[in-house]
Design a protein around this motif. Structure first.
Motif, PDB file in Angstrom:
ATOM      1  N   UNK A   1      36.605  67.918   9.672  1.00  0.00           N
ATOM      2  CA  UNK A   1      36.945  66.879  10.660  1.00  0.00           C
ATOM      3  C   UNK A   1      35.810  65.870  10.764  1.00  0.00           C
ATOM      4  N   UNK A   2      36.148  64.643  11.095  1.00  0.00           N
ATOM      5  CA  UNK A   2      35.123  63.622  11.260  1.00  0.00           C
ATOM      6  C   UNK A   2      34.717  63.540  12.731  1.00  0.00           C
ATOM      7  N   UNK A   3      33.639  62.834  13.005  1.00  0.00           N
ATOM      8  CA  UNK A   3      33.142  62.688  14.379  1.00  0.00           C
ATOM      9  C   UNK A   3      33.159  61.213  14.761  1.00  0.00           C
ATOM     10  N   UNK A   4      34.138  60.833  15.574  1.00  0.00           N
ATOM     11  CA  UNK A   4      34.262  59.449  16.040  1.00  0.00           C
ATOM     12  C   UNK A   4      33.662  59.253  17.426  1.00  0.00           C
ATOM     13  N   UNK A   5      32.903  60.237  17.887  1.00  0.00           N
ATOM     14  CA  UNK A   5      32.302  60.201  19.227  1.00  0.00           C
ATOM     15  C   UNK A   5      33.378  60.068  20.300  1.00  0.00           C
ATOM     16  N   UNK A   6      34.534  60.680  20.044  1.00  0.00           N
ATOM     17  CA  UNK A   6      35.646  60.619  20.988  1.00  0.00           C
ATOM     18  C   UNK A   6      35.451  61.627  22.111  1.00  0.00           C
ATOM     19  N   UNK A   7      35.889  61.258  23.302  1.00  0.00           N
ATOM     20  CA  UNK A   7      35.868  62.156  24.446  1.00  0.00           C
ATOM     21  C   UNK A   7      37.297  62.559  24.791  1.00  0.00           C
ATOM     22  N   UNK A   8      37.455  63.360  25.824  1.00  0.00           N
ATOM     23  CA  UNK A   8      38.794  63.808  26.223  1.00  0.00           C
ATOM     24  C   UNK A   8      39.686  62.634  26.643  1.00  0.00           C
ATOM     25  N   UNK A   9      39.083  61.501  26.985  1.00  0.00           N
ATOM     26  CA  UNK A   9      39.867  60.312  27.357  1.00  0.00           C
ATOM     27  C   UNK A   9      40.396  59.565  26.140  1.00  0.00           C
ATOM     28  N   UNK A  10      39.851  59.909  24.971  1.00  0.00           N
ATOM     29  CA  UNK A  10      40.208  59.205  23.740  1.00  0.00           C
ATOM     30  C   UNK A  10      41.091  60.089  22.868  1.00  0.00           C
ATOM     31  N   UNK A  11      42.254  60.466  23.417  1.00  0.00           N
ATOM     32  CA  UNK A  11      43.130  61.410  22.726  1.00  0.00           C
ATOM     33  C   UNK A  11      43.536  60.971  21.341  1.00  0.00           C
ATOM     34  N   UNK A  12      43.824  59.682  21.177  1.00  0.00           N
ATOM     35  CA  UNK A  12      44.245  59.176  19.877  1.00  0.00           C
ATOM     36  C   UNK A  12      43.154  59.381  18.836  1.00  0.00           C
ATOM     37  N   UNK A  13      41.911  59.069  19.218  1.00  0.00           N
ATOM     38  CA  UNK A  13      40.807  59.201  18.277  1.00  0.00           C
ATOM     39  C   UNK A  13      40.397  60.656  18.074  1.00  0.00           C
TER      40      UNK A  13
END
Length: 391
Positions: free
Chosen positions: A152-164
């Motif tokens: 998996x990649x790391x897009x620095x997404x948080x729980x608010x960024x479900x799409x990412x």
């Protein structure tokens, strides 16, 4: 402009653009993502046949980070489904990933718990890797100097960024480029074309899994132990005709119903038919319901059952993991049985076949009559041409 320069300018323009929250087609960042970046990729692609280049800053509201995808239209033309090559900016703008991944909407719609959904997405990614690595990955890795990742990649997404978060999990193969140390233009172009080569090989592979099949493979069949909601068939609204030729839709082949989905639907119908007869006081007939397909019989239907009067009825089951079925494939053997048995022949349309213990069932009685009076249309999608002389 070069890819390298476009990426750098997007990084510079994005923070200010994102502050406005709403998509602004007049903004420089929008033009770079939606027009300049896709246009540059199109100009460097070694072969653009069947390819569509598309960038997005969001729809209505600005997305957490931009992306620019390349779709092979034989597989998909949308980021919500199918496989594609995509550049994904991390939300913190520290890196950009070149990814070969897939749309996750089907997974996020069906698996409501994030942990379960992401686990299924990774299972699907791993299955595709296993199916193609022996044949494709050695050359692919050599072309990319072993910089490829299978994780998996790391897009620095948080729980608010479900799409990412879903984008992170749907990476099949990827390369990470730190935005502070972008490689040369030649390097970027070479990597992009290597990903397109992989994409084409999978698109042309007759044994490659389709997205629907990949989802079905990853999904665990639900035990159909509950009581399904039963409704009588209602004709769907007429499809609006597009201005362009309608031949494209007729040439598009639907993926075949998998054994897993078909079996789940048949079990749901089998359970319903037995319970129906028991409730009607015909337990004597419930034990005589025959699962024809399970016994290797091919009479033109899947289940032989009975109505409440004790008369035999013949049921062909069509199943889907989706929420609605708008068309089905029916064999010549099945259609002959439908025309022979008329009011005793039924189509049972089962939806959500893998994702609920009580998949909805829609019952279409005498499909032949709908075609006979012109309410529904049946048409050949494929013809078999025998190359042997007629006996």
């Amino acid at each position: 402009m070069t890819i390298r320069n476009i990426i750098s300018e997007i990084v510079a323009e994005w923070p200010k653009y994102k502050e406005s929250r709403k998509v602004d087609k007049n903004a420089r960042a929008y033009d770079l993502v939606v027009n300049a970046f896709p246009g540059s990729l199109q100009s460097i692609a070694q072969n653009t046949d069947y390819l569509k280049f598309h960038g997005s800053t969001g729809q209505g509201n600005i997305t957490a980070a931009p992306w620019v995808a390349t779709f092979d239209t034989r597989i998909t033309s949308s980021a919500t489904s199918g496989f594609y090559v995509v550049y994904l900016f991390s939300i913190d703008l520290k890196c950009i990933f070149l990814e070969f991944g897939f749309g996750t909407t089907q997974f996020t719609n069906h698996f409501k718990k994030k942990s379960e959904c992401y686990k299924k997405i990774r299972t699907a990614a791993g299955e595709l890797q296993e199916r193609h690595e022996k044949k494709l990955l050695p050359l692919f890795k050599q072309a990319l100097h072993d910089n490829i990742s299978r994780e998996p990649i790391d897009l620095a997404a948080t729980s608010r960024d479900g799409l990412h978060e879903a984008y992170e999990q749907s990476a099949i193969y990827s390369i990470k480029y730190p935005l502070s140390e972008l490689p040369s233009e030649e390097h970027l172009e070479s990597d992009f074309n290597s990903f397109l080569t992989l994409y084409r090989e999978i698109a042309l592979d007759p044994l490659a899994l389709k997205m629907e099949e990949l989802f079905e493979w990853a999904a665990e069949p639900a035990n159909t132990t509950g009581e399904s909601a039963i409704t009588n068939f209602k004709s769907r609204p007429a499809k609006k005709r597009r201005k362009e030729s309608s031949s494209k839709s007729s040439q598009t082949r639907r993926s075949k119903e998998s054994l897993k989905v078909g079996n789940a639907g048949e079990i749901a119908v089998l359970n319903y038919e037995k319970e129906k007869l028991k409730k009607a006081g015909r337990s004597d007939l419930a034990g005589k319901v025959i699962h024809e397909s399970a016994e290797g019989n091919t009479p033109g239907w899947d289940i032989t059952s009975f109505n409440e009067e004790g008369e035999k009825i013949f049921i062909e089951v069509k199943s889907s993991t989706g929420k609605v079925i708008t068309s089905i494939d029916i064999t010549s053997n099945e259609w002959k049985a439908a025309s022979d048995h008329k009011d005793k022949y039924f189509l049972y349309l089962v939806t959500k076949a893998l994702t609920t213990t009580t998949p909805p069932v829609e019952i279409l009685k005498n499909p032949w009559s709908y075609v006979d009076r012109g309410e529904l249309e049946i048409k050949p999608i494929v013809h078999e041409l025998s190359l042997q002389l007629k006996g």
